[in-house]
Design a protein around this motif. Structure first.
Motif, PDB file in Angstrom:
ATOM      1  N   ILE A 145       0.921  -1.510   0.001  1.00 36.23           N
ATOM      2  CA  ILE A 145       0.058   0.023  -0.139  1.00 36.23           C
ATOM      3  C   ILE A 145       0.985   1.235  -0.117  1.00 36.23           C
ATOM      4  O   ILE A 145       1.925   1.413   0.599  1.00 36.23           O
ATOM      5  CB  ILE A 145      -0.885  -0.084   1.386  1.00 36.23           C
ATOM      6  N   GLY A 149      -2.850   4.950  -3.584  1.00 36.97           N
ATOM      7  CA  GLY A 149      -3.280   3.572  -3.779  1.00 36.97           C
ATOM      8  C   GLY A 149      -4.771   3.843  -3.940  1.00 36.97           C
ATOM      9  O   GLY A 149      -5.442   4.649  -3.236  1.00 36.97           O
ATOM     10  N   LYS A 205      -4.040  -3.783  -3.253  1.00 39.14           N
ATOM     11  CA  LYS A 205      -2.245  -3.952  -3.066  1.00 39.14           C
ATOM     12  C   LYS A 205      -1.615  -3.458  -4.400  1.00 39.14           C
ATOM     13  O   LYS A 205      -2.008  -3.757  -5.463  1.00 39.14           O
ATOM     14  CB  LYS A 205      -1.915  -5.205  -2.769  1.00 39.14           C
ATOM     15  N   ASN A 206      -0.585  -2.695  -4.199  1.00 36.63           N
ATOM     16  CA  ASN A 206       0.270  -2.263  -5.605  1.00 36.63           C
ATOM     17  C   ASN A 206      -0.585  -1.622  -6.817  1.00 36.63           C
ATOM     18  O   ASN A 206      -0.459  -1.697  -8.047  1.00 36.63           O
ATOM     19  CB  ASN A 206       0.898  -3.702  -6.047  1.00 36.63           C
ATOM     20  N   SER A 207      -1.423  -0.700  -6.259  1.00 34.99           N
ATOM     21  CA  SER A 207      -2.298  -0.145  -7.074  1.00 34.99           C
ATOM     22  C   SER A 207      -1.684   1.340  -6.894  1.00 34.99           C
ATOM     23  O   SER A 207      -1.189   1.829  -5.870  1.00 34.99           O
ATOM     24  CB  SER A 207      -3.805  -0.259  -6.694  1.00 34.99           C
ATOM     25  N   SER A 208      -2.061   2.147  -7.938  1.00 36.02           N
ATOM     26  CA  SER A 208      -1.764   3.532  -7.886  1.00 36.02           C
ATOM     27  C   SER A 208      -2.511   4.523  -8.728  1.00 36.02           C
ATOM     28  O   SER A 208      -2.897   3.965  -9.983  1.00 36.02           O
ATOM     29  CB  SER A 208      -0.223   3.871  -7.971  1.00 36.02           C
TER      30      SER A 208
END
Length: 233
Positions: A145, A149, A205-208
């Motif tokens: 995170i 995110g 998770k691992n988003s942006s």
């Protein structure tokens, strides 16, 4: 920083409407309702069906406020983490007529994460969520995170996409920006508003989202991630 609406509006001598205070006009009451309270194609029911249980990933549990007991775990899922809590109102960031030191006794003119121009976020414009600062209980950075995110916030059968925009105390969870609350039909007043319970936060998770202030992009990315979340859980 975490806030709690501990004061009664009438006791504080504050009335609805606009008054001039300091160098800016202060606006009381919620902003105009958003054009749509439904974002994306995934329903609240579809998402909630996937977060019925909890595989706890936090080493302990969080309080929703200073005066409550610690009973909120952070839960893990395939592609996301989530928690179910209340919603306090974060009005920090750039000064506006609705978010300033006059409307919010706990106001701070900064946020943990900034816009693409380097300026703090605008709480009454951008839907964002506050995560607890890293601690031995849970370190959000180790769960994939980061600032920007994508978060699906669910309340009263509505889904609102937001971004991770600020950090709060290490022992408290359940806070989002004025704009997030307003879009979900929650009273966004930073002093007296919020929701006591019933809010689900799903952080992918691992988003942006870049730039972080682009809410349309948050909705687009969030809808795709929500579909993957349903398929994979």
């Amino acid at each position: 920083m975490r806030k709690r609406f501990a004061f009664v509006l009438a006791a504080a001598g504050l009335l609805a409407g606009s008054v001039t205070a300091g160098a800016h006009a202060t606006t009381r009451g919620p902003a105009p309702a958003p054009a749509s309270t439904k974002e994306g194609t995934v329903t609240a029911a579809q998402l909630l069906a996937k977060v019925q249980g909890c595989s706890q990933i936090s080493s302990g549990k969080y309080r929703t406020d200073d005066e409550t007991s610690a009973n909120i775990p952070v839960c893990g899922a395939n592609g996301a983490v989530f928690w179910k809590a209340d919603m306090d109102i974060d009005c920090d960031g750039q000064v506006t007529s609705r978010c300033n030191e006059d409307t919010d006794p706990w106001f701070q003119d900064d946020t943990a994460f900034h816009q693409s121009d380097g300026e703090p976020l605008i709480a009454d414009k951008l839907p964002y969520v506050v995560v607890p600062s890293p601690s031995s209980t849970w370190d959000y950075t180790k769960s994939g995170i980061k600032g920007g995110g994508v978060v699906a916030v669910i309340y009263n059968n509505k889904v609102q996409y937001a971004v991770v925009g600020d950090t709060g105390p290490t022992n408290i969870i359940g806070e989002a920006s004025y704009a997030t609350a307003n879009a979900l039909g929650i009273d966004p007043d930073p002093e007296t508003g919020g929701a006591e319970s019933g809010v689900t936060y799903i952080v992918f998770k691992n988003s942006s989202v870049s730039p972080i202030e682009n809410h349309d992009k948050a909705v687009s990315v969030g809808d795709g991630l929500a579909k993957q979340f349903i398929q994979n859980n």
